[in-house]
Structures are given as structure tokens and as C-alpha cells.
Design a protein around this motif. Structure first.
Motif, short mmCIF file in Angstrom:
data_model
loop_
_atom_site.label_atom_id
_atom_site.label_comp_id
_atom_site.label_asym_id
_atom_site.label_seq_id
_atom_site.Cartn_x
_atom_site.Cartn_y
_atom_site.Cartn_z
N SER A 127 0.85 -1.20 0.00
CA SER A 127 0.00 0.00 0.00
C SER A 127 0.88 1.24 0.00
O SER A 127 2.05 1.19 0.40
N GLY A 128 0.28 2.34 -0.41
CA GLY A 128 1.01 3.60 -0.35
C GLY A 128 1.47 3.91 1.06
O GLY A 128 2.57 4.41 1.28
N SER A 129 0.61 3.57 2.02
CA SER A 129 0.94 3.85 3.42
C SER A 129 2.24 3.16 3.83
O SER A 129 3.13 3.78 4.41
N ASN A 175 5.34 4.81 2.55
CA ASN A 175 5.78 6.01 3.27
C ASN A 175 6.39 5.67 4.63
O ASN A 175 7.32 6.32 5.08
N TYR A 209 -1.33 14.22 2.98
CA TYR A 209 -1.90 12.89 3.26
C TYR A 209 -0.86 11.88 2.81
O TYR A 209 -0.46 11.86 1.64
N HIS A 210 -0.41 11.04 3.74
CA HIS A 210 0.60 10.04 3.37
C HIS A 210 0.14 8.62 3.67
O HIS A 210 0.90 7.68 3.46
N GLY A 211 -1.10 8.45 4.18
CA GLY A 211 -1.59 7.10 4.45
C GLY A 211 -1.91 6.91 5.92
O GLY A 211 -1.87 7.86 6.72
N GLU A 248 4.61 15.92 -0.87
CA GLU A 248 3.81 15.64 -2.06
C GLU A 248 4.11 16.78 -3.04
O GLU A 248 3.82 17.94 -2.71
N ASP A 295 -4.93 15.39 -1.44
CA ASP A 295 -6.10 15.45 -0.55
C ASP A 295 -6.38 16.83 0.02
O ASP A 295 -7.48 17.12 0.48
N ASP A 301 6.41 11.89 -2.35
CA ASP A 301 5.30 10.96 -2.35
C ASP A 301 4.57 11.12 -3.68
O ASP A 301 3.89 12.13 -3.92
N ILE A 303 2.43 8.83 -4.82
CA ILE A 303 1.38 7.79 -4.79
C ILE A 303 0.10 8.25 -5.48
O ILE A 303 -0.50 7.50 -6.26
N ASN A 304 -0.28 9.48 -5.24
CA ASN A 304 -1.50 10.02 -5.84
C ASN A 304 -1.20 10.69 -7.18
O ASN A 304 -1.97 10.57 -8.14
N LYS A 349 -1.04 3.01 -5.61
CA LYS A 349 -2.31 3.27 -6.30
C LYS A 349 -2.34 2.74 -7.74
O LYS A 349 -2.56 1.55 -7.95
N HIS A 356 -10.39 14.04 2.52
CA HIS A 356 -11.31 12.91 2.44
C HIS A 356 -12.71 13.21 2.97
O HIS A 356 -13.31 12.37 3.61
C1 LIG Z 1 -0.36 11.14 -1.52
C2 LIG Z 1 -0.78 9.84 -0.90
N1 LIG Z 1 0.12 9.14 -0.19
C3 LIG Z 1 -0.18 7.98 0.38
C4 LIG Z 1 -1.45 7.45 0.29
C5 LIG Z 1 -1.77 6.16 0.98
O1 LIG Z 1 -1.95 5.14 0.05
P1 LIG Z 1 -2.77 3.83 0.47
O2 LIG Z 1 -4.18 4.26 0.68
O3 LIG Z 1 -2.59 2.91 -0.70
O4 LIG Z 1 -2.15 3.29 1.70
C6 LIG Z 1 -2.43 8.15 -0.43
C7 LIG Z 1 -3.81 7.63 -0.52
O5 LIG Z 1 -4.76 8.32 -0.73
C8 LIG Z 1 -2.09 9.38 -1.04
O6 LIG Z 1 -2.99 10.09 -1.72
#
Ligand SMILES: Cc1ncc(COP(=O)(O)O)c(C=O)c1O
Length: 467
Positions: free
Chosen positions: A115-117, A120, A143-145, A218, A223, A251, A253-254, A280, A466
Motif C-alpha cells: 500500500s502507499g501507506s 511512506n 496525506y501520506h496514508g 507531495e 487530498d 510521495d 502515490i497520488n 495506487k 477525504h
Molecule cells: C499522496 C498519498 N500518499 C499515500 C497514500 C496512501 O496510500 P494507500 O491508501 O494505498 O495506503 C495516499 C492515498 O490516498 C495518497 O494520496
């Protein structure tokens, strides 16, 4: 007032009875049945155009045929083997490819997750291990998870951290530039300098630079409402990091993998990140994430400090390889840039028509549209945005909001121009309904909006993700 369909309603409520509330961000009772490209169908067969793109996890489109075929082939061969013990050819190929496509010239190594979380969390571990320093600097609004490290680094919603502390120690948050809510007549350069001063404040008051392992950023805050800082600010922070032995981690991820109109959103700046987190859309929403980092840094973490039974699962890696094929061969970053510009013009046309559209931010097919009570005060209109997304849902769009009042526009990058035109025809009529005061939220949603605000226990001018 009735919801869209009884079957969806019934399933949604059943789900809520058994699911812990933290696992669902409630907007409306949509229960997904199947999806293709940029279209999603609910359990009653109603079609929607997906402006959420499964939370930016669907850059290559739902059920992309190339991705599906690669996954089917892999399922017939090997569904799972813990790659932390013994790898397989598909996982090996993906690691090699990720190291090759990462931006910058330095040799890279890769660490996989699910997962992105967790990616990070891994960044925190790699940065601390490689520098022997403990502090991490991250940004307000990020937002990092939700794993413990990622949630500690985030800074966008008090409700995310309420009741779960103590958080991971030695994480310092600094302000992230906001070019919309800035001081009167401030230039981009002035904004960059004002926020760089705020960035420097901890270093001149209580934070010894030589104890900071990395800055995690980011390149565009998703978010927080698709907020892109001035390039000058990012580059000043980057130069400060380099001068002080602090790693620079991004980051993606998004915002990565074509979403922001470039392969990597960090390409908006003259920087080369030391560590990058991706997830993602990497495997078209299959559970896979990666940290890509400079090889010498990645070598500093001991075996088993960041390894997971299902990280590098071969079906997920097959999906990722095929997704990367689609992104690269179908030139999705370029398509995202061109279609994003087209979408921006459409939103600007609507902004000229409707006073409640305060700001249109669009970087690739990646937008944040501010719904405000007044363009001068820029006061967020949360109730207005709630009504707009609900009416959009009724009229066949999957649309949610960020930071309380910002419409989130992140369709799959394969969306066609015909579909985009349909989106703007629907949005025009949704906005007209809102202007005419004819949108009524179902009682259940009204109640939910009130409860959501009450449990946050923060002032109206607060700013969340969110929701
Ligand atoms: C910038 C960013 N980092 C990390 C995450 C976390 O990713 P995950 O939901 O796959 O753990 C998200 C999820 O929305 C995100 O937007």
C-alpha cells in the motif's frame, strides 16, 4: 427522500452494519458491480462516469484489457510466493523496470510493499537508516496514508490521529504554500519566500539541521485539494536539504504515473529526489507499492526491516508491468496533459457562469475545483459541495470532495473526449440545479454531514481531507 436504488441501499446498509466505521468514507450509497475504462456500473446496472478513478488508482482505466490479460496469464502460472524468500521472474522484471524508469540519473534500488501507506513508512525507515538521523519534516495538509509512520507524517485531518497516539516521534510539520488563499496582491515569488521563511523557522529555533533525516513532500498535495506550490519554494527546500545532508523524499502515490500530466509530478521542479514512494495506479489498483531510492541509500537498511509476505506478489507485479506498458505506450502522461488543459478550459467556462466556483486548479487530468460562498472571502462552501456531488451522483457521475469543499476531478486517464464532453454537460446542469436551490440532500446524508463536522470538533475554517 429515496436514494438511487433499493438494491444499492440495502447492500450499503448491510455493509455498514458489519464494517468498522473507519473503513468507509460515506458520500452516497453507491455499490459497485463492474467497471470498464472510465465507466462504472452499480449493482442495479446504472452507469456512471468515474471522476474519482478509484481514488487515483485507475490511471490505465478500469479492466484495461492488456492488464487483465497479463493478470490471467500470471494466475495460470503462479498466484503467490513470498518474494521475500524466493522471487519469481515477474517480480524480478518489475523491480528492474521501476529502477530504470525512476526520474534522475543516479542508480536506483527498489523495495516493494502492498500500500502507499507502507511505502511512506518505509521512507521514514530508509531515511533514518541511511542518515543515522531521526527527524522527519513533512507538511501541513499532507496525506501520506494510515499506517503508523504515514499517519504521523500526514497533516490533513485531526480525526485521523484522534485517540490513536502516541504517534511516531520526531516528525515536524511545516506549512505548505497555498497560492489561492494567499495575502492580497502577493506574487508567486513572494508566496514562495514567505513559505520558505516558515519552512526555515524550526531550523532556526529548535530543530538542528544535522539531526534531520529527510523532508517528505507531495509535489502536488492531492487530498488538500490539488494544491501545487511555487517551483521556487520546492527548489529552495531541495537546495537547503542538499546543503545540509537531509534527504529529499517525494510521495508520488497520488500524483505520479501520468496523473499530473507528466510521468512524475516531481518533474514540475528542478530536483532529483533521493526517495520516491509509488502505489495506487502502479498495479491498476491491485495491492502493490514501491519505494524507489538512490541505490547507496537503499543499501543501508538491514534485511527484514521492510519486507511483507505479499509484497511483490506475482499477479500484482504482472498487473504493474502491464499498467506501465499502457502508461508508456499509450502516452498517458501526454494525454493527461492535453485533456487536462481541455478540462481546465471547460471548468473556466463554467466558472464564468457560476459565481460559486472560486478556483480551478488543474494539473493534467487532475483537478481541484473550489466551491465557495463568496469569491472575495473564499469561504469554503462545504454544504454546497455536498449538494453538488450528490446531484452529480444522481445524474451519473462519481464525484467526491476534498478539504470539505473542493470537487475532486481524477478520472481514469483513458477517458475519451466524448465522455469528457458528457461530464461537462452533466456538471453544467448540476451547477444550474445548485444555483437554483433545487438540490435536497437525503435526510441520512444531511445527518451524516452534521455528525462528521461535530466529531471533528474543529472550527469551520479548519481544513480536512477525504470529506
Ligand atoms: C499522496 C498519498 N500518499 C499515500 C497514500 C496512501 O496510500 P494507500 O491508501 O494505498 O495506503 C495516499 C492515498 O490516498 C495518497 O494520496
Amino acid at each position: 427522500m429515496a436514494w438511487e436504488n433499493e438494491l444499492g441501499d440495502q447492500l450499503f446498509h448491510e455493509h455498514q452494519q458489519h464494517l468498522a466505521p473507519t473503513g468507509l468514507i460515506q458520500y452516497y450509497n453507491l455499490v459497485v458491480d463492474h467497471a470498464q475504462g472510465a465507466e462504472v456500473f452499480d449493482v442495479a446496472g446504472k452507469r456512471y462516469i468515474d471522476l474519482l478513478g478509484s481514488a487515483a488508482a485507475m490511471n490505465a482505466g478500469h479492466s484495461n484489457p492488456h492488464v487483465m490479460q497479463a493478470m490471467r496469464k500470471q494466475i495460470d502460472q503462479l498466484v503467490s510466493y513470498d518474494a521475500g524468500y524466493f522471487p519469481n521472474p515477474t517480480t524480478i522484471k518489475l523491480v528492474e523496470r521501476l529502477a530504470a524508469i525512476a526520474p534522475g540519473n543516479a542508480p536506483k534500488k527498489v523495495s516493494l510493499g502492498t500500500s502507499g501507506s507502507d511505502a511512506n513508512d518505509g521512507i521514514i525507515k530508509f531515511a533514518r537508516a541511511a542518515t543515522g538521523r531521526t527527524y522527519i519534516v513533512s507538511f501541513d495538509g499532507s496525506y501520506h496514508g494510515t499506517t503508523m509512520g504515514a499517519i504521523s507524517a500526514g497533516g490533513c485531518d485531526p480525526n485521523m490521529v484522534r485517540k490513536i497516539g502516541p504517534l511516531v516521534p520526531n516528525i515536524v510539520h511545516v506549512p505548505y504554500p497555498d497560492m489561492y488563499r494567499c495575502l492580497p496582491n502577493e506574487t508567486e515569488h513572494e508566496i514562495a519566500m514567505r513559505y520558505f521563511d516558515s519552512f526555515m523557522l524550526p531550523f532556526t529555533t529548535y530543530l538542528p539541521a544535522e539531526e534531520v533525516a529527510c523532508v517528505l513532500i507531495e509535489p502536488i498535495q492531492g487530498d488538500a485539494g490539488m494544491i501545487k506550490p511555487p517551483a521556487e519554494f520546492v527548489e529552495l527546500v531541495y537546495q537547503f536539504c542538499h546543503a545540509n545532508g537531509i534527504l529529499f523524499a517525494v510521495d508520488e502515490i497520488n500524483q505520479g504515473l501520468g496523473r499530473a500530466g507528466k510521468m512524475w509530478s516531481s518533474e514540475y521542479y528542478d530536483i532529483e529526489a533521493d526517495l520516491i514512494s509509488v502505489g495506487k495506479s502502479l498495479a491498476s489498483g491491485m495491492p502493490l507499492s514501491a519505494i524507489i531510492g538512490k541505490a547507496d541509500l537503499m543499501d543501508q537498511l538491514g534485511t527484514s526491516a521492510h519486507v511483507f509476505t505479499t509484497a511483490g506478489n506475482p499477479v500484482c507485479c504482472a498487473a504493474a508491468l502491464a499498467t506501465l506498458d499502457v502508461i508508456q505506450h499509450e502516452h498517458l502522461p501526454e494525454k493527461s496533459a492535453a485533456d487536462g488543459e481541455y478540462a481546465k478550459q471547460q471548468f473556466l467556462r463554467l466558472q464564468a457562469k457560476y459565481n460559486f466556483i472560486g478556483d480551478v486548479r488543474m494539473y493534467g487530468l487532475n483537478g481541484g475545483i473550489e466551491i465557495v460562498k463568496d469569491r472575495l472571502t473564499k469561504e469554503r462552501d462545504r454544504d454546497g459541495a455536498a449538494k453538488i456531488i450528490f446531484r452529480a451522483f444522481q445524474k451519473g457521475l462519481i464525484l467526491v470532495k476534498l478539504a470539505g469543499n473542493v470537487l475532486r476531478f481524477q478520472p481514469p486517464l483513458v477517458i475519451t473526449r466524448v465522455q469528457l464532453d458528457e461530464v461537462f454537460t452533466i456538471l453544467d446542469s448540476v451547477f444550474a440545479d445548485f444555483e437554483n436551490g433545487v438540490i435536497e440532500l437525503p435526510h441520512e446524508l444531511k445527518k451524516y454531514e452534521l455528525v462528521k463536522r461535530a466529531i471533528k470538533k474543529i472550527p469551520v475554517m479548519g481544513f480536512f481531507c477525504h470529506n
